[in-house]
Design a protein around this motif. Structure first.
Motif, PDB file in Angstrom:
ATOM      1  N   ASP A 124      63.259  18.572  25.683  1.00  0.00           N
ATOM      2  CA  ASP A 124      61.798  18.559  25.746  1.00  0.00           C
ATOM      3  C   ASP A 124      61.211  19.519  24.699  1.00  0.00           C
ATOM      4  O   ASP A 124      60.238  19.205  24.018  1.00  0.00           O
ATOM      5  CB  ASP A 124      61.333  18.946  27.152  1.00  0.00           C
ATOM      6  N   ALA A 125      61.856  20.698  24.578  1.00  0.00           N
ATOM      7  CA  ALA A 125      61.390  21.676  23.596  1.00  0.00           C
ATOM      8  C   ALA A 125      61.520  21.122  22.176  1.00  0.00           C
ATOM      9  O   ALA A 125      60.627  21.299  21.340  1.00  0.00           O
ATOM     10  CB  ALA A 125      62.176  22.972  23.744  1.00  0.00           C
ATOM     11  N   VAL A 126      62.632  20.431  21.926  1.00  0.00           N
ATOM     12  CA  VAL A 126      62.839  19.821  20.606  1.00  0.00           C
ATOM     13  C   VAL A 126      61.753  18.778  20.352  1.00  0.00           C
ATOM     14  O   VAL A 126      61.156  18.718  19.271  1.00  0.00           O
ATOM     15  CB  VAL A 126      64.240  19.174  20.514  1.00  0.00           C
ATOM     16  N   GLN A 127      61.493  17.989  21.391  1.00  0.00           N
ATOM     17  CA  GLN A 127      60.450  16.960  21.283  1.00  0.00           C
ATOM     18  C   GLN A 127      59.122  17.591  20.877  1.00  0.00           C
ATOM     19  O   GLN A 127      58.426  17.106  19.983  1.00  0.00           O
ATOM     20  CB  GLN A 127      60.363  16.252  22.642  1.00  0.00           C
ATOM     21  N   ILE A 128      58.809  18.728  21.525  1.00  0.00           N
ATOM     22  CA  ILE A 128      57.541  19.406  21.256  1.00  0.00           C
ATOM     23  C   ILE A 128      57.508  19.937  19.821  1.00  0.00           C
ATOM     24  O   ILE A 128      56.490  19.853  19.131  1.00  0.00           O
ATOM     25  CB  ILE A 128      57.335  20.544  22.290  1.00  0.00           C
ATOM     26  N   GLN A 129      58.626  20.450  19.363  1.00  0.00           N
ATOM     27  CA  GLN A 129      58.675  20.988  17.992  1.00  0.00           C
ATOM     28  C   GLN A 129      58.689  19.879  16.945  1.00  0.00           C
ATOM     29  O   GLN A 129      58.192  20.050  15.842  1.00  0.00           O
ATOM     30  CB  GLN A 129      59.931  21.856  17.811  1.00  0.00           C
ATOM     31  N   MET A 130      59.302  18.736  17.309  1.00  0.00           N
ATOM     32  CA  MET A 130      59.465  17.669  16.311  1.00  0.00           C
ATOM     33  C   MET A 130      58.203  16.856  16.088  1.00  0.00           C
ATOM     34  O   MET A 130      58.021  16.243  15.039  1.00  0.00           O
ATOM     35  CB  MET A 130      60.570  16.707  16.753  1.00  0.00           C
ATOM     36  N   GLN A 131      57.347  16.829  17.127  1.00  0.00           N
ATOM     37  CA  GLN A 131      56.141  16.000  17.037  1.00  0.00           C
ATOM     38  C   GLN A 131      55.329  16.332  15.806  1.00  0.00           C
ATOM     39  O   GLN A 131      55.023  17.493  15.550  1.00  0.00           O
ATOM     40  CB  GLN A 131      55.282  16.256  18.260  1.00  0.00           C
ATOM     41  N   GLY A 132      54.966  15.295  15.072  1.00  0.00           N
ATOM     42  CA  GLY A 132      54.104  15.512  13.919  1.00  0.00           C
ATOM     43  C   GLY A 132      54.846  16.057  12.705  1.00  0.00           C
ATOM     44  O   GLY A 132      54.251  16.241  11.655  1.00  0.00           O
ATOM     45  N   ARG A 133      56.152  16.367  12.837  1.00  0.00           N
ATOM     46  CA  ARG A 133      56.938  16.759  11.644  1.00  0.00           C
ATOM     47  C   ARG A 133      57.423  15.476  10.970  1.00  0.00           C
ATOM     48  O   ARG A 133      57.544  14.440  11.595  1.00  0.00           O
ATOM     49  CB  ARG A 133      58.204  17.555  11.977  1.00  0.00           C
ATOM     50  N   SER A 134      57.773  15.608   9.723  1.00  0.00           N
ATOM     51  CA  SER A 134      58.368  14.446   9.081  1.00  0.00           C
ATOM     52  C   SER A 134      59.859  14.686   8.882  1.00  0.00           C
ATOM     53  O   SER A 134      60.306  15.803   8.640  1.00  0.00           O
ATOM     54  CB  SER A 134      57.689  14.169   7.741  1.00  0.00           C
ATOM     55  N   MET A 135      60.627  13.630   9.048  1.00  0.00           N
ATOM     56  CA  MET A 135      62.074  13.715   8.895  1.00  0.00           C
ATOM     57  C   MET A 135      62.448  12.971   7.623  1.00  0.00           C
ATOM     58  O   MET A 135      62.308  11.759   7.544  1.00  0.00           O
ATOM     59  CB  MET A 135      62.778  13.057  10.091  1.00  0.00           C
ATOM     60  N   GLY A 136      62.910  13.695   6.611  1.00  0.00           N
ATOM     61  CA  GLY A 136      63.282  13.064   5.345  1.00  0.00           C
ATOM     62  C   GLY A 136      62.130  12.292   4.738  1.00  0.00           C
ATOM     63  O   GLY A 136      62.304  11.185   4.250  1.00  0.00           O
ATOM     64  N   GLY A 137      60.943  12.880   4.818  1.00  0.00           N
ATOM     65  CA  GLY A 137      59.776  12.253   4.192  1.00  0.00           C
ATOM     66  C   GLY A 137      59.118  11.184   5.052  1.00  0.00           C
ATOM     67  O   GLY A 137      58.057  10.678   4.715  1.00  0.00           O
ATOM     68  N   VAL A 138      59.734  10.822   6.186  1.00  0.00           N
ATOM     69  CA  VAL A 138      59.134   9.812   7.061  1.00  0.00           C
ATOM     70  C   VAL A 138      58.612  10.486   8.318  1.00  0.00           C
ATOM     71  O   VAL A 138      59.353  11.221   8.975  1.00  0.00           O
ATOM     72  CB  VAL A 138      60.177   8.741   7.474  1.00  0.00           C
ATOM     73  N   GLU A 139      57.357  10.259   8.606  1.00  0.00           N
ATOM     74  CA  GLU A 139      56.826  10.845   9.828  1.00  0.00           C
ATOM     75  C   GLU A 139      57.156   9.961  11.016  1.00  0.00           C
ATOM     76  O   GLU A 139      56.853   8.767  11.026  1.00  0.00           O
ATOM     77  CB  GLU A 139      55.309  11.045   9.729  1.00  0.00           C
ATOM     78  N   LEU A 140      57.826  10.535  12.002  1.00  0.00           N
ATOM     79  CA  LEU A 140      58.221   9.752  13.168  1.00  0.00           C
ATOM     80  C   LEU A 140      57.011   9.518  14.064  1.00  0.00           C
ATOM     81  O   LEU A 140      56.221  10.426  14.273  1.00  0.00           O
ATOM     82  CB  LEU A 140      59.292  10.506  13.958  1.00  0.00           C
ATOM     83  N   PRO A 141      56.879   8.306  14.613  1.00  0.00           N
ATOM     84  CA  PRO A 141      55.762   8.064  15.534  1.00  0.00           C
ATOM     85  C   PRO A 141      55.902   8.945  16.769  1.00  0.00           C
ATOM     86  O   PRO A 141      57.010   9.156  17.258  1.00  0.00           O
ATOM     87  CB  PRO A 141      55.926   6.592  15.922  1.00  0.00           C
ATOM     88  N   ASN A 142      54.759   9.448  17.272  1.00  0.00           N
ATOM     89  CA  ASN A 142      54.776  10.321  18.447  1.00  0.00           C
ATOM     90  C   ASN A 142      55.511   9.709  19.622  1.00  0.00           C
ATOM     91  O   ASN A 142      56.283  10.370  20.301  1.00  0.00           O
ATOM     92  CB  ASN A 142      53.341  10.620  18.888  1.00  0.00           C
ATOM     93  N   GLN A 143      55.235   8.416  19.836  1.00  0.00           N
ATOM     94  CA  GLN A 143      55.821   7.777  21.014  1.00  0.00           C
ATOM     95  C   GLN A 143      57.330   7.831  20.960  1.00  0.00           C
ATOM     96  O   GLN A 143      58.003   7.999  21.964  1.00  0.00           O
ATOM     97  CB  GLN A 143      55.367   6.302  21.119  1.00  0.00           C
ATOM     98  N   PHE A 144      57.882   7.672  19.741  1.00  0.00           N
ATOM     99  CA  PHE A 144      59.330   7.693  19.597  1.00  0.00           C
ATOM    100  C   PHE A 144      59.878   9.079  19.921  1.00  0.00           C
ATOM    101  O   PHE A 144      60.848   9.217  20.671  1.00  0.00           O
ATOM    102  CB  PHE A 144      59.723   7.279  18.178  1.00  0.00           C
ATOM    103  N   VAL A 145      59.227  10.100  19.377  1.00  0.00           N
ATOM    104  CA  VAL A 145      59.690  11.468  19.628  1.00  0.00           C
ATOM    105  C   VAL A 145      59.587  11.790  21.116  1.00  0.00           C
ATOM    106  O   VAL A 145      60.464  12.417  21.700  1.00  0.00           O
ATOM    107  CB  VAL A 145      58.860  12.469  18.796  1.00  0.00           C
ATOM    108  N   GLN A 146      58.506  11.315  21.739  1.00  0.00           N
ATOM    109  CA  GLN A 146      58.270  11.678  23.137  1.00  0.00           C
ATOM    110  C   GLN A 146      59.235  11.026  24.111  1.00  0.00           C
ATOM    111  O   GLN A 146      59.467  11.554  25.195  1.00  0.00           O
ATOM    112  CB  GLN A 146      56.832  11.333  23.524  1.00  0.00           C
ATOM    113  N   ILE A 147      59.806   9.863  23.742  1.00  0.00           N
ATOM    114  CA  ILE A 147      60.730   9.238  24.701  1.00  0.00           C
ATOM    115  C   ILE A 147      62.123   9.832  24.588  1.00  0.00           C
ATOM    116  O   ILE A 147      62.983   9.568  25.420  1.00  0.00           O
ATOM    117  CB  ILE A 147      60.817   7.697  24.545  1.00  0.00           C
ATOM    118  N   LEU A 148      62.373  10.675  23.564  1.00  0.00           N
ATOM    119  CA  LEU A 148      63.723  11.199  23.354  1.00  0.00           C
ATOM    120  C   LEU A 148      64.347  11.835  24.604  1.00  0.00           C
ATOM    121  O   LEU A 148      65.479  11.495  24.949  1.00  0.00           O
ATOM    122  CB  LEU A 148      63.737  12.196  22.188  1.00  0.00           C
TER     123      LEU A 148
END
Lengths: 289, 336
Positions: free
Chosen positions: A236-260
């Motif tokens: 959950d903490a990772v999810q919170i930190q990852m939200q809105g960051r980009s991974m390798g130049g691609v910004e991950l959609p919030n919904q995807f990060v949140q279901i992790l």
């Protein structure tokens, strides 16, 4: 960044830990407990309501824990002596929490949703986390070296053996469920008095169920359950930190990060399902023994 | 079927029969208005309280007869609306986006009844749609955040990632950039299902992680989860901005302002028009120009925002005059 992640993990793990301890005690004794959500909500509400009315933090903590223990007592009486199906009764308790708390809130504060915002709350997470560590040690000790612990396990594995020994297994279960209620109550108190400042309707937001998943993932054993809770809090903490960051130049959609966290929970349970066995007599509500 | 279930069913049938027949007995010459609130209920201190306040004000001033229903869940909207219409209420108010489908279904069945819906569009000759220009207000508080931020980093925390909240986010971001082109906006959402509105624990964690990354002021549009944002602001001695109703008093001194959505004004206006026989169907939007959207100034934040007030009022005037075009997520995404 790393420090933030760890601190965040600790803060998020506290309610999961206490709820999971509560679930662990209950389940090991043979009472399937999906009512942890109700424990969390009732204790969070009672603690916040008492602090709002009295201004005393200690009083709030005590009231929250007692409320949760009462909920567990009634739950246990219905399951054990009423021979109710534990899953059905647990569901009923969760529904009861969703319905009864707004009514009580309305009666006390003339508002349906939440208690007034509290001015004095706990500001530090570490006392709660330290307590969680102590309880972990106590639980480990309970199951490995105490008579109550052994009887508790026996009630969950083979109640007939206890009956042959002349031990009332129903009492053993009752005690385990109520003790579990006390522990889960601390988790609820943390929600409304430390993590938050006041009760918000349905604020447990599924943590009772995640805690139950941690118990299963932890194979109904205290230490693995502890790490399972930390693991879920960490995702959950990772999810919170990852939200809105980009991974390798691609910004991950919030919904995807949140279901992790949920995807990880599912995967873990699927992978480890074969190696995990539940207490044999769980949700065994038959009358004859 | 056992005895108990028979009794239950009979009682239910009897009670529905009663609810349908009873009101016809009491004839009154007052204008009757039915109000169907969203799940939060009339005491949510935000959206629904606003609607209730507006309707009660109308009841007091215009001498109408107001009947209010709180819905426990989404399935209760349609029967509640239909029941008002069947009882001959000339005006039925549906509060909240969640009632769009119910109004779409019920309104054509009762062409003689007038309906009004807040926050969602329903196109029907007997429906008045009341929208709010959330993006305008968000731009204004975003401008304030941009001015106030010393680190040139501001945060936005939404509840669920839905179009309505994106509208807040987009307006807010534009306001921040207008005040300080170098400022960055950190955006987070609480969750993916309806618990996202009631999870202050997660809201607080998101806020703490934003503050840790250097953000010093956060605007939330996350319902009750936003309470966690205020807790985090108090803990880190940083700032937060409230939403919908005046939340300045929740953590005095740490809440820079609140973006107000005056549902009470919209509801009052519609009832007043109905009373005057001037009900007008179609969509209308409340914004800065008619004070339907505003920002809160009270004793809790007066001093804090005093240095920025002149600039903010200037921006407000420019938005009203159309000199500043605030990007609107609805029109940009052709959602409307």
């Amino acid at each position: 960044m790393i420090v933030d992640l760890l601190m965040s993990t600790l803060r998020l793990s506290v309610p999961l830990l206490f709820a999971a301890y509560g679930g662990l005690l209950s389940e090991r004794s043979g009472v399937a407990n999906i009512a942890l959500e109700a424990n969390l909500l009732f204790s969070a509400f009672t603690a916040a309501a008492v602090v709002a009315l009295s201004g005393q933090l200690v009083l709030g903590v005590a009231a929250g824990v007692v409320a949760s223990a009462l909920v567990s007592l009634i739950f246990a009486l219905i399951c054990i002596w009423g021979h109710g199906d534990q899953i059905v009764v647990g569901t009923a308790f969760n529904l009861l929490a969703a319905g009864l708390i707004p009514v009580l809130n309305k009666a006390l504060f003339n508002v349906m949703g939440s208690t007034p915002a509290l001015a004095n709350t706990f500001h530090q997470t570490w006392p709660f986390f330290a307590l969680a560590l102590c309880v972990l040690w106590a639980l480990h000790f309970l199951f490995t070296s105490t008579r109550h612990g052994l009887r508790l396990s026996a009630a969950g594995e083979n109640p007939a053996a206890l009956v042959n020994q002349g031990v009332d297994y129903q009492r053993v279960r009752l005690r385990a469920v109520v003790e579990g209620g006390v522990l889960a109550g601390v988790g609820g108190v943390y929600l409304s008095l430390c993590q938050g400042s006041g009760y918000v309707r349905d604020m447990a937001a599924g943590r009772g169920f995640i805690a139950l998943a941690a118990v299963i993932f932890g194979a109904w054993k205290p230490i693995p359950t502890f790490f399972a809770c930390l693991f879920f809090a960490f995702t959950d903490a990772v999810q919170i930190q990852m939200q809105g960051r980009s991974m390798g130049g691609v910004e991950l959609p919030n919904q995807f990060v949140q279901i992790l966290p949920y995807v990880v929970t599912l995967l873990v349970l699927i992978i480890f399902a074969r190696q995990i066995t539940a207490p044999a007599a769980i949700n065994d509500s038959s009358r004859r023994r | 079927m056992n005895k108990l279930s028979k009794i239950v069913i009979l009682t239910l049938l009897w009670s529905t029969a009663c609810t349908k027949s009873a009101p016809q007995a009491q004839e009154s010459h007052k204008l009757k208005v039915g109000l169907v609130l969203d799940k939060g209920g009339k005491d949510d201190k935000s959206f629904n309280s606003g609607a209730f306040r507006g309707a009660t004000k109308a009841a007091d001033e215009l001498g109408i007869e107001l009947k209010m229903v709180e819905s426990p869940d989404d399935a209760a909207f349609e029967p509640a609306l239909r029941s008002f219409a069947e009882r001959g209420y000339p005006l039925v108010l549906a509060i909240g986006f969640a009632q769009v489908d119910a109004v779409k279904k019920v309104a054509p069945q009762f062409p003689a009844t007038h309906f009004a819906i807040v926050d969602g569009v329903v196109e029907s000759p007997n429906v008045s749609t009341l929208m709010f220009a959330e993006h305008e207000g968000s731009y204004l508080v975003g401008y304030l955040a941009g001015l106030m931020s010393k680190s040139a980093k501001v945060g936005f925390i939404g509840g669920m990632d839905i179009a309505l909240i994106r509208r807040f986010e987009m307006g807010f971001g534009a306001g921040v950039k207008a005040a300080n082109p170098k400022a960055e906006v950190d955006v987070n959402y609480v969750g993916v299902n309806s618990t996202a509105w009631v999870n202050p624990g997660r809201g607080k964690e998101l806020a703490l992680s934003q503050y840790s990354r250097g953000v010093d002021i956060i605007f939330h549009a996350a319902g009750a989860s936003g309470l966690g944002v205020f807790d985090a602001a108090a803990e880190r001695q940083a700032y937060a901005i409230g939403v919908d109703s005046n939340q300045n008093g929740l953590k005095p001194g740490r809440v820079a302002t609140s973006m107000l959505k005056r549902v009470d004004i919209a509801v009052y206006d519609v009832i007043k028009e109905q009373a005057a026989g001037k009900f007008t169907p179609g969509t209308r939007s409340f914004g800065l120009k008619d004070n339907g959207i505003d920002y809160a100034v009270d004793e809790n934040n007066e001093k804090l925002i005093a240095p920025y007030k002149v600039k903010l009022d200037e921006i407000r005037k420019k938005i009203i005059a159309g000199e500043i075009k605030v990007p609107d997520f609805y029109t940009l995404k052709k959602m409307n």
